[in-house]
Structure formats: structure tokens, C-alpha cells
Design a protein around this motif. Structure first.
Motif, PDB file in Angstrom:
ATOM      1  N   ALA A 373       0.300  -1.412  -0.356  1.00 17.59           N
ATOM      2  CA  ALA A 373      -0.618  -1.544   0.942  1.00 17.59           C
ATOM      3  C   ALA A 373      -0.013  -1.021   2.180  1.00 17.59           C
ATOM      4  O   ALA A 373      -0.425  -0.124   2.888  1.00 17.59           O
ATOM      5  N   LEU A 376       0.437   2.849   1.928  1.00 20.69           N
ATOM      6  CA  LEU A 376      -0.480   3.683   1.633  1.00 20.69           C
ATOM      7  C   LEU A 376      -1.625   3.490   2.850  1.00 20.69           C
ATOM      8  O   LEU A 376      -2.402   4.368   3.042  1.00 20.69           O
ATOM      9  N   PHE A 377      -1.821   2.252   3.083  1.00 22.64           N
ATOM     10  CA  PHE A 377      -3.016   1.791   3.927  1.00 22.64           C
ATOM     11  C   PHE A 377      -2.422   1.058   5.149  1.00 22.64           C
ATOM     12  O   PHE A 377      -2.969   0.038   5.466  1.00 22.64           O
ATOM     13  N   SER A 378      -1.571   1.645   5.760  1.00 24.82           N
ATOM     14  CA  SER A 378      -1.039   0.876   7.034  1.00 24.82           C
ATOM     15  C   SER A 378      -1.974   0.674   8.080  1.00 24.82           C
ATOM     16  O   SER A 378      -1.993  -0.170   8.898  1.00 24.82           O
ATOM     17  N   ASP A 379      -3.001   1.582   8.091  1.00 22.90           N
ATOM     18  CA  ASP A 379      -3.991   1.485   9.165  1.00 22.90           C
ATOM     19  C   ASP A 379      -5.022   0.322   8.831  1.00 22.90           C
ATOM     20  O   ASP A 379      -6.005   0.328   9.782  1.00 22.90           O
ATOM     21  N   GLU A 380      -4.881  -0.214   7.574  1.00 22.03           N
ATOM     22  CA  GLU A 380      -5.841  -1.204   7.236  1.00 22.03           C
ATOM     23  C   GLU A 380      -5.222  -2.503   7.089  1.00 22.03           C
ATOM     24  O   GLU A 380      -4.947  -2.817   6.032  1.00 22.03           O
ATOM     25  N   VAL A 383      -5.665  -5.062   3.963  1.00 23.49           N
ATOM     26  CA  VAL A 383      -5.475  -4.520   2.556  1.00 23.49           C
ATOM     27  C   VAL A 383      -4.238  -5.455   2.100  1.00 23.49           C
ATOM     28  O   VAL A 383      -4.181  -5.759   0.866  1.00 23.49           O
ATOM     29  N   SER A 447     -11.447   1.154  -4.382  1.00 22.13           N
ATOM     30  CA  SER A 447     -11.063   0.657  -3.189  1.00 22.13           C
ATOM     31  C   SER A 447      -9.626   0.286  -3.069  1.00 22.13           C
ATOM     32  O   SER A 447      -8.592   0.276  -3.895  1.00 22.13           O
ATOM     33  N   PRO A 448      -9.041   0.414  -1.795  1.00 18.98           N
ATOM     34  CA  PRO A 448      -7.669   0.383  -1.465  1.00 18.98           C
ATOM     35  C   PRO A 448      -6.901  -0.751  -2.202  1.00 18.98           C
ATOM     36  O   PRO A 448      -5.883  -0.685  -2.533  1.00 18.98           O
ATOM     37  N   CYS A 452      -3.766  -0.446  -4.893  1.00 22.19           N
ATOM     38  CA  CYS A 452      -2.678  -1.073  -4.847  1.00 22.19           C
ATOM     39  C   CYS A 452      -2.282  -1.739  -6.018  1.00 22.19           C
ATOM     40  O   CYS A 452      -1.373  -1.778  -6.688  1.00 22.19           O
ATOM     41  N   LEU A 497      -3.830  10.291  -2.474  1.00 19.74           N
ATOM     42  CA  LEU A 497      -2.598   9.287  -2.089  1.00 19.74           C
ATOM     43  C   LEU A 497      -1.371  10.071  -2.019  1.00 19.74           C
ATOM     44  O   LEU A 497      -1.128  10.817  -3.083  1.00 19.74           O
TER      45      LEU A 497
END
Lengths: 703, 303
Positions: A373, A376-380, A383, A447-448, A452, A497
Motif C-alpha cells: 500500500a 503503490l498507493f502512497s498518494d492515497e 489504503v 480496488s487499491p 494489495c 502497477l
């Protein structure tokens, strides 16, 4: 001529009938082709109790063939005086001709003696009898059996065989059953036998009169239409289920759809539990109400015309109620506890030797999912928390009563329970979706949070099994590791990804219990296994050498691979491509050798050194360096934007400079400084090309 | 049809078709297949057809008599036909007619079911037989028993007596079945079912059972080594029952479970192998086809 062939059996496994009848047809078609025996349409029929094929317009005799067989080389076939040797005589004798009839055949490997071998066509009856006789052992049943004193094997016992070529009975037999002219009709709706005097007799019509619909397609249409009409007439909107039709079609010879209702109180159970109970256990079709809820209707396909359908409906209804009662019991029991409270129960469930309990596994998945998380999704920021929570809960439903009863509901029931417990919607969704993709036709998680957990789950399986040495070999893959690897790849490709595969695998390995993660080469083995699946997956869309070229440089940039492959395929059409690829191959080979020498001598690599104008001897060296350096920034931005056609054009633009360089300069100059400088310049070129693909791996004409 | 009449009818139906009518075997077992009349008689070449009612104990299935059709003790009616006759399915359908299940009135189906008993080293192919969607019979062509491939193949028919009877009497639960005119199934068995549920789930002394398991295993292995096949096999059955109670009691973990099953299987295999050797040494006396007997004895070395 016409052939009618039928194997009459006891009830065959429904799931194997389609494959079996296809095998039967293919076996006969191949036998005809091998014997050069012409034929027309091939019709197949199959029911639970028979596999049949009818072939039309069979030629009376196969065509003759003439082939030239090669013998020994002429040198060996004749002695110095030109007399035939023993080798030539033996060859002629073997082919049944006189030595004088031997030919001389010139091949690319030299001159040989040869003989024309003529094979006469065989009569249809002979060809077909042999093919039928051998077909009984040609089926690939999942499991086959013997019966009585017999030693022959088949899926279920055979009772009758029909083998008619026009009016002639062919002498075929298997497991003590001689081919005859008779078969049987429906087990309960007909009596006596059905006789065929000629292969042209109407097979389907005679069976229909005995309450057997022999054609699979016809039975399927009848079921499709009948189920639809029955459910609609009861006010339901049918839920189309082709998979169930495919199974039911082979459970009946004479489909009779019937419909019943169940107490609406059962609709409080999660819908998936109801439909699974109906579908998997009972093979019932379900329907919805106008507002999209599950209707309290069930439709089943009986194999009987009975005086009073109410008896059959009531019987089926009673079985369904018993099952729903069970399901409702387990559901209510399950709901007495939260999903979260079940996590402790996972400690009692062993996952795999040395890999601990399922609870241990959930903890590992939790750690990796959290890592993914942030990666890959540091801006959310939400997550990470959701992925951690979903990972904690993702296996908890395995110890619920409903999953104990209906294992195929794992994940689905976890989602329903998590939602009912008030877990976040993202968490509940991921509990179900983390099993995706479940097969080649299933989508990867979207979904993120689910991504993960799903990646963490599959990586744990893969790395864990490899650490235990459970590595798939050949077709044996008991832990479905290939499916896990493909799941990871499809998720990365489809969901765009980017991650460092090796680094990720190393993280997973480090989290394994004890020293399992320290197995030598573990990270490399798992990586190579995944990359193998990757080359396979992309190999379905692009040529192998293109796939190898792009995977070689971009294993950490999976989503770009398809675009790279497409651009490289287009680039290859360019007239300049082959010489360019040859030049790059030359660069790569020179550097490979130089790098190895430098490594062996413990020197820093010349290919990675600075290019210094001070050591240039020719103009072409300076202009090449300038060209590459000017190109690199645009190359990088085009790569980042996935504009690989542009990347390819930029690289093709370097060709004249590279050509001039190789025309005018020797890399291995006497002055070591000049040589090192030239190697550094080639290193710069290699760097530029490898931003795109390793085109030295592309096969070129005349290379 | 009363429950006892169902048994009587099936017995006379199969007796009239040449089956030996045996009585239940007096050792606890989870299924009629464990009865030596099936397990041992299915081995080797000697023809044997037998029918018997078999009380079965599956401790983990006990529900204190509260579940309509899941009990820790129930009955099977078991038929073994060896070699499997060509018309075995017709014979079976005839037995349904005999007990009052008319194929013209119902939807009878043979649905693929591959049977496997890991603790017996046995497997076979066949069907669940459905009547109007309800499974009433397990039909199996035995392919292997005790790890030994069978020749000839035997057909095993296992009727779920309570389920068939529920159907015939149109009731919804075991407890409502009429045993005869005066007594219900509950009158005969409910107290035992409730008490055994308490015993199996709460009271069974696990330490004692673990010891019994070891003891029976040791004793059985010793007896089998001495060629005392049937006493040795009894020990295997008893050990298997100890395991079943321990399993119901939750005393055996998932990993250990498999190991116990393998230990039972090892005994069952040894018993199976010893039994075939012993029958062979006796010259397969029940194989009355002389040519076949000589063939199965390995050609000419018959005693």
C-alpha cells in the motif's frame, strides 16, 4: 457409405461427456485421414448413456499413395566398379523391388538411392473397423474402471455397441461386448431395444421415439427454453446460468423442466449461500424478482414424464428445505460472532508444514499488504489502513460454518459478514476480491485495497512454497503456483502497477518463519518462475524474441511491456531495423567480452566509464557521443510517457552515427586509453537502447 | 412401510437373488464397508454376494437427536455383489420397486460419485442415486480395497435406510419414523443418540482412548504378523472407532489427523494382504469355476 457407431453405457460422468464425444469424432477423422479415406459430414450425439457418431459419404476405398523412400547414400550403394553393394540390395529387398528399379535422388546433403513405394488404398470397412476397435482405449477419462471379471477399462460399464457401415455389421468388440444392431432407449420411458438395419436409418428419430434426445445441442436448447419459460410463468426473471445448463444437459436424456417454491423466510440468508446451495448441491436454476432480489423459486430439470409432477416437485422441495435449513442454521450460528473474533480460531488451522497456521499466514499477508500500500498507493493514505485490516480478516471466514458447508463461498461470505459487522466497505470488498483472478476468465482485483491484499496473498503462497522446495515440475502443480504467478502478473499489467519484483519477493521471503527465507537462490528462483509465466503470457500476443527483448529490460515496469512489444514489432518492419539490430548486437557482444575481462581483472568496467573528448581520434566519435547525449533526454521523457513509437524513432535516428563509427574506427585500439574511451562510448549506446528493449535478442534476416 | 419392514423387504429381495443374508458385525464401525463381509470378502477372486443391515457410528455427526437427518448412529443396508453382475442396475431398481418406490412415479437419477475411503485404502467409481433430488443410495464399483486392485470387481450398494423410509412414510425427521405399529424410531434410539452425543463430544476420556488406539494398533499388528487375519482386522476396526471418537472430541489436530488415518490404513492394508494370502493358501475354495481357480492360483500350483 455411411457409418453409425454407438457405445451404450451406464450413466457416464456428466463433466466428461463433451470431451469424450469429441475424442471419438477426432479419432475417426484422423484414422480416415491417415488412410486417405474421404468422407463427408461427421455428426456426433451424446447422452448420459451413449456416445455416438455418424459419418456421411465415406469413400468405398482409400486413395493410393506414392512416396519416394530414401536409402543409403550413392557412395555406399555402389562399389568402385558401379556394382550394387549389400546395402543397396538390402534396401531394395526391404522395399520389395529389384535393384535395377532403384532411383537416384539428389538432396541438399548429397545423392542417395531411393525407391518409389506405392501403397494401395484400403477398403473403408477395413479402415473403419480398425479405427473403431482402437477407439475404446483412446479416451482420456479422469478416472476409469473395470467391472465384473473384465480387465478392460472404461468410464462406466459398456452394455451395447453398434457398428454399422451401411447395412454391414463391423466386427468390433470390447470388454466382452460384440457390436450389434441394437441399443436401448430411455431407462424408464421406453422398453425393449431399438434396432438399426442400416447406418442411414434415422438414429435421432428412432431414439426420440424411445424418449431420448440424442443431440446435445437440441437437449441444451430445450433446457434453456424450458427453464426460461417455467421460471417466467411463475413470475420470476431467470438468472441465466450456461455453466449449469452444460452440466444438466448430460444428466438427462429427456429433459422435463419443473418448478417449485420455497418459504420466503430463507431469503434472509445471504443470496450467494442460497444460490450455491441450489446450484452446486441440487443443480437447480434460480430467478430474481422484479426488484432484483432472489425469488423464492427453484427450477430443476427432471429426466421423467410422470403422471403427477407434484410428487417430484414436492420431493425436490423437501430436499431443498433441508439444505436451506442447514444453511440458515450455519448462517445464524456464524452471526453470533464477529468475523474479527474468528481470527483466533485460525491459529488452530495448519496452513502448511513449517509455514505455520493460517493465522500466521494472515499476519504475513498483513505485513506485505501494508508494504504494498505504501509502495503503490502512497498518494492515497487510507489504503494502507484498509489493506492491513482486510488482510487481517481475509481468511477469517474459513472457520465459519457456512464456508465449512460451502467451501466455494470463501471470500464471498467473508465480505457479507464483514459488511454486517460494520467494517469499511473497502475492507469488505477486498475480502472477497483478494481471491481474484480466480481463472483465465476472471478479472484481476480492481480496488487499491483488494490489489494489495491479493498480491500479498499470492506472493505469500508462491514464496512460501518455493521456500519449502515445492516447486512445480512438468504438469504437476498441486499448489496452483502457476495460477498465483499469473494472477500477480495480470493484476500488475491490467491495473498499471510498477514495482521492483525482486525487491518485493525479497521482502516476502524475509517475512517467512525461521530461516525458510534464507534458502539459497530463493528470490532468484521465484523471480525467474514469475518471469517465465510473464514470457508465456505475453507470448500469446507477440513473437517470442520480442517478448524476450522487452522483458529483459523492463521486468520492473510490467505495465509498459505490451506497449514496448507493439512498438518493437512495428520497429522491426522498418527497412533499417535488421542492420541496426546487428550493430546493437555487435555493441552488446563487444561490451560483454570487455566487461568479463574487466571483471576478471578486478578493474572498474570501461563500458561504464566517462567518455572523454580528449581521447577521440576521429570526428565520428565526437559526433556519435553528441548524438546519443542529445537523444537521451527526449528518450527518457518518451519512455516515461509510454510513447514507445517515438522511442523507437529516436533510436533509429542513431543508426547513421553508429554505422560511421564502426566503419571508421577499431574499438580495440593499441592505446589502452583510446580503447577504454571507445568502450565507454559503446556503453552509452547500450544504455540508450536498453531504455527500450534489448534488440540484440531479435532474430534478423541473414544474421 | 415401517422401518423394520423396509429391512425385511430388502433382505428377502436380495436373498431371492442369491445373496447370503448376514447379520451386523459386532464391532463399532463408521460404515458398512468396514464389515469384514465387505472389506475382506471383496478381496481376492472368490465370488461372494451378501446383504446385511449395518448399524454405523459416526461420532462427529451426532447432534443430540436434534437434527432431522444427521445422527451419530444410524443404519445402512449393505449389498455386495461379486463379481458385479451385468444387470446390477436393473437389480437395484427392482429393489426400489420392491420397497414401493415406483420409477414411473419418481425422477430417479444416477449422478457421478467417486467413492474413496482413505483409512481403508479403498476407492471405486459409481453414483449417488437420487430420487426426486434426494440421495438415497451410494452405488460403487470397487476398484481397490486395502491398497489391492480387485479382480473380479465387486458392486457395492449402500442404502440410506432412514432416508428411504422418511420418503416412504412422508415424514421430515428420523425421530418421526415409525419402526413398527407401536414404536417410533425415536422410541428405539433417541435416548442412545442423546447420551452418545454427550459422551462423544464431552465425556469421552481422551487419554484412555489414545491409549486404546495404541493398544489396538500394537495388538492388531502383532496378530496380523501371526496370520490371525480376522482378529487382527477387528483390532483395526476398534482402533478406527477410537480415532473417530477422539476426532469428534476435538482431540486430534489437523496435522495429526492425517497421521492417524495413515496408521489405520496401514493396518487395513496388512489385513487385506494377509487375507488374500491366506485364502490363496487355502486354494480359494469358494471359487468354484475350476479353470478360473487354477488361473487365479497362478496356474497349476493348486493344492
Amino acid at each position: 457409405m455411411k457409418l453409425l457407431f454407438e457405445i451404450g453405457t451406464e450413466e457416464l460422468p456428466a463433466g466428461e461427456i463433451d470431451t469424450a464425444v469429441e475424442t471419438l469424432a477426432r479419432h475417426l477423422i484422423r484414422a480416415c485421414a491417415d488412410a486417405r479415406l474421404g468422407h463427408g459430414e461427421v455428426q456426433t450425439f451424446a447422452t448420459p448413456r451413449r456416445l455416438a457418431v455418424r459419418i456421411h459419404d465415406i469413400a468405398a476405398v482409400g486413395e493410393a499413395s506414392e512416396e519416394t523412400a530414401l536409402g543409403p547414400a550413392v557412395k555406399a550403394a555402389f562399389d568402385a566398379e558401379g556394382r550394387p553393394t549389400k546395402a543397396a540390395e538390402g534396401f531394395a529387398r526391404g522395399k520389395g523391388i529389384a535393384v535395377e528399379e532403384l532411383l537416384r535422388v539428389v538432396t541438399s546433403k548429397g545423392e542417395y538411392i531411393g525407391a518409389v513405394v506405392r501403397e494401395e488404398g484400403k477398403p473403408a470397412a477395413e479402415v473403419i473397423t480398425a479405427a473403431l476397435q482402437s477407439v475404446f482405449t483412446a479416451f482420456a477419462w479422469k478416472r476409469s474402471m473395470r467391472w465384473g471379471w473384465g480387465t478392460e477399462q472404461f468410464a462406466r460399464p459398456i452394455h451395447t455397441i453398434i457398428a454399422l457401415l451401411d447395412g454391414e455389421l463391423l466386427p468390433v468388440s470390447f470388454a466382452g461386448v460384440e457390436a450389434g444392431r441394437e441399443t436401448f432407449g430411455h431407462r424408464f420411458l421406453s422398453s425393449g431395444t431399438i434396432r438399426f438395419d442400416h447406418a442411414a436409418d434415422d438414429y435421432a428419430e428412432k431414439l426420440r421415439a424411445a424418449h431420448v434426445i440424442a443431440s446435445v445441442d437440441e437437449r441444451k436448447s430445450a433446457i434453456r427454453a424450458g427453464v426460461d419459460a417455467a421460471l417466467r410463468s411463475a413470475g420470476g426473471i431467470p438468472i441465466v446460468d450456461e455453466g449449469l445448463i452444460d452440466e444438466v444437459v448430460h444428466l438427462v436424456e429427456w429433459p422435463v423442466p419443473m418448478i417449485g417454491t420455497f418459504d420466503p423466510k430463507y431469503t434472509e440468508i445471504p443470496r450467494e449461500v442460497l444460490t450455491t446451495s441450489m446450484r452446486t448441491n441440487q443443480r437447480y436454476f434460480a430467478a430474481e424478482t422484479a426488484d432484483g432480489k432472489l425469488a423464492n423459486l427453484f427450477c430443476f430439470v427432471s429426466n421423467m414424464i410422470v403422471r403427477d409432477p407434484a410428487v417430484v416437485v414436492a420431493g425436490n422441495g423437501r430436499v431443498l428445505v433441508a439444505r436451506l435449513e442447514d444453511a440458515r442454521f450455519f448462517f445464524k450460528e456464524d452471526r453470533k460472532r464477529t468475523l474479527d473474533s474468528r481470527r483466533v480460531d485460525l491459529e488452530r488451522v495448519l496452513y502448511m508444514d513449517k509455514l505455520g497456521s493460517v493465522a500466521d499466514r494472515a499476519k504475513r499477508i498483513e505485513a506485505v499488504a501494508g508494504h504494498l500500500a505504501t509502495l503503490l498507493f502512497s498518494d492515497e493514505p487510507a489504503v494502507a489502513a484498509h489493506a492491513t485490516r482486510a488482510a487481517q480478516l481475509c481468511k477469517a471466514d474459513l472457520v465459519s460454518g457456512v464456508v465449512y458447508q460451502f467451501p466455494e463461498l470463501q471470500g464471498t461470505i467473508g465480505r457479507a459478514y464483514a459488511a454486517a459487522d460494520g467494517e469499511a466497505a473497502e475492507v469488505a470488498e477486498a475480502i472477497e476480491a483478494h481471491y481474484q483472478p480466480k481463472g483465465a476468465n476472471d478479472a484481476p482485483p480492481a480496488s487499491p485495497v483488494a490489489i494489495c491484499v491479493s498480491l500479498a496473498d499470492k506472493l505469500d503462497t508462491l514464496v512460501g512454497c518455493f521456500a519449502l522446495g515445492l516447486i512445480p515440475s512438468g504438469s504437476a502443480d498441486p499448489y496452483a503456483l502457476r495460477r498465483s504467478a499469473i494472477g500477480i502478473l495480470r493484476t500488475a499489467l491490467d491495473r498499471n502497477l510498477r514495482f521492483d519484483l525482486r525487491a518485493l519477493i525479497a521482502v516476502v521471503a524475509a517475512g517467512l518463519p525461521g530461516d525458510l527465507g534464507a534458502r539459497p537462490n530463493l528470490v532468484a528462483e521465484v523471480t525467474e518462475f514469475i518471469l517465465d509465466r510473464l514470457r508465456n503470457l505475453l507470448g500469446q500476443e507477440s513473437p517470442t524474441d520480442i517478448v524476450a527483448a522487452v522483458v529483459a529490460v523492463a521486468e520492473n515496469d510490467l505495465p509498459s511491456l505490451r506497449a514496448r512489444a507493439v512498438a518493437l514489432n512495428a520497429m522491426r518492419m522498418n527497412a533499417d531495423f535488421d542492420p541496426l539490430a546487428a550493430a546493437v548486437r555487435r555493441v552488446v557482444n563487444i561490451l560483454k567480452k570487455a566487461d568479463e575481462e574487466d571483471l576478471a581483472a578486478g578493474r572498474t568496467l570501461a563500458s561504464e566509464g566517462e567518455v572523454s573528448p580528449a581521447y577521440f581520434e576521429k570526428n565520428c566519435e565526437g559526433s556519435l557521443r553528441e548524438a546519443v547525449c542529445n537523444t537521451l533526454p527526449s528518450l527518457d521523457s518518451a519512455v516515461a510517457a509510454l510513447r514507445f513509437d517515438e522511442v523507437a524513432n529516436l533510436l533509429v535516428g542513431l543508426k547513421p552515427g553508429i554505422d560511421r563509427f564502426f566503419d571508421e574506427v577499431m574499438v580495440n585500439a593499441d592505446d589502452p586509453m583510446v580503447r577504454q574511451n571507445r568502450l565507454a562510448l559503446l556503453g552509452l549506446i547500450r544504455t540508450a537502447f536498453m531504455r527500450f528493449a534489448d534488440i540484440s535478442r531479435i532474430q534478423t534476416q541473414g544474421a | 412401510m415401517y422401518f423394520q419392514d423396509l429391512i425385511l423387504t430388502l433382505q428377502s429381495y436380495w436373498a431371492a437373488r442369491g445373496c447370503v443374508i448376514q447379520q451386523p458385525y459386532d464391532v463399532e464401525k463408521g460404515a458398512g464397508t468396514f464389515n469384514p463381509a465387505t472389506f475382506l470378502r471383496s478381496l481376492g477372486p472368490e465370488p461372494f454376494s451378501v446383504a446385511y443391515v449395518e448399524p454405523c457410528r459416526r461420532p462427529a455427526d451426532g447432534r443430540y437427536g436434534e437434527n432431522p437427518n444427521r445422527w451419530g448412529a444410524y443404519y445402512q443396508f449393505q449389498v455386495l455383489l461379486k463379481p458385479s453382475p451385468k444387470d446390477v442396475l436393473e437389480l437395484y431398481l427392482g429393489s426400489l420397486k420392491a420397497v414401493g418406490i415406483d420409477p414411473e412415479v419418481h425422477d430417479i437419477r444416477f449422478v457421478e460419485d467417486n467413492w474413496e475411503a482413505p483409512s481403508q485404502g479403498a476407492w471405486g467409481l459409481g453414483w449417488e442415486v437420487w430420487i426426486d433430488g434426494m440421495e438415497i443410495t451410494q452405488f460403487t464399483y470397487f476398484q481397490q480395497v486395502g491398497g489391492i486392485p480387485l479382480r473380479p470387481v465387486a458392486a457395492e450398494i449402500t442404502y440410506g435406510l432412514e432416508r428411504i423410509c422418511m420418503y416412504l412414510q412422508n415424514v421430515e425427521a428420523f425421530v418421526d419414523l415409525r419402526w413398527n405399529e407401536q414404536y417410533s424410531y425415536a422410541d428405539i434410539h433417541l435416548q442412545a443418540e442423546v447420551e452418545f452425543s454427550h459422551y462423544n463430544f464431552d465425556e469421552a476420556d481422551t487419554e484412555l482412548l489414545f491409549k486404546h488406539f495404541e493398544d489396538f494398533e500394537r495388538e492388531g499388528t502383532r496378530l496380523l504378523a501371526k496370520g490371525l487375519v480376522i482378529p487382527g482386522y477387528d483390532c483395526c476396526m476398534k482402533a478406527s472407532h477410537c480415532f473417530n471418537v477422539l476426532d469428534a472430541r476435538g482431540a486430534i489436530s489437523v496435522t495429526e489427523r492425517q497421521k492417524y488415518i495413515l496408521r489405520v490404513r496401514k493396518m487395513a492394508r496388512t489385513a487385506a494382504e494377509s487375507h488374500v494370502e491366506k485364502r490363496k493358501a487355502l486354494g480359494f475354495p469358494l471359487l468354484r469355476d475350476e479353470a478360473r481357480r487354477i488361473e487365479m492360483l497362478g496356474g497349476g500350483d493348486a493344492q
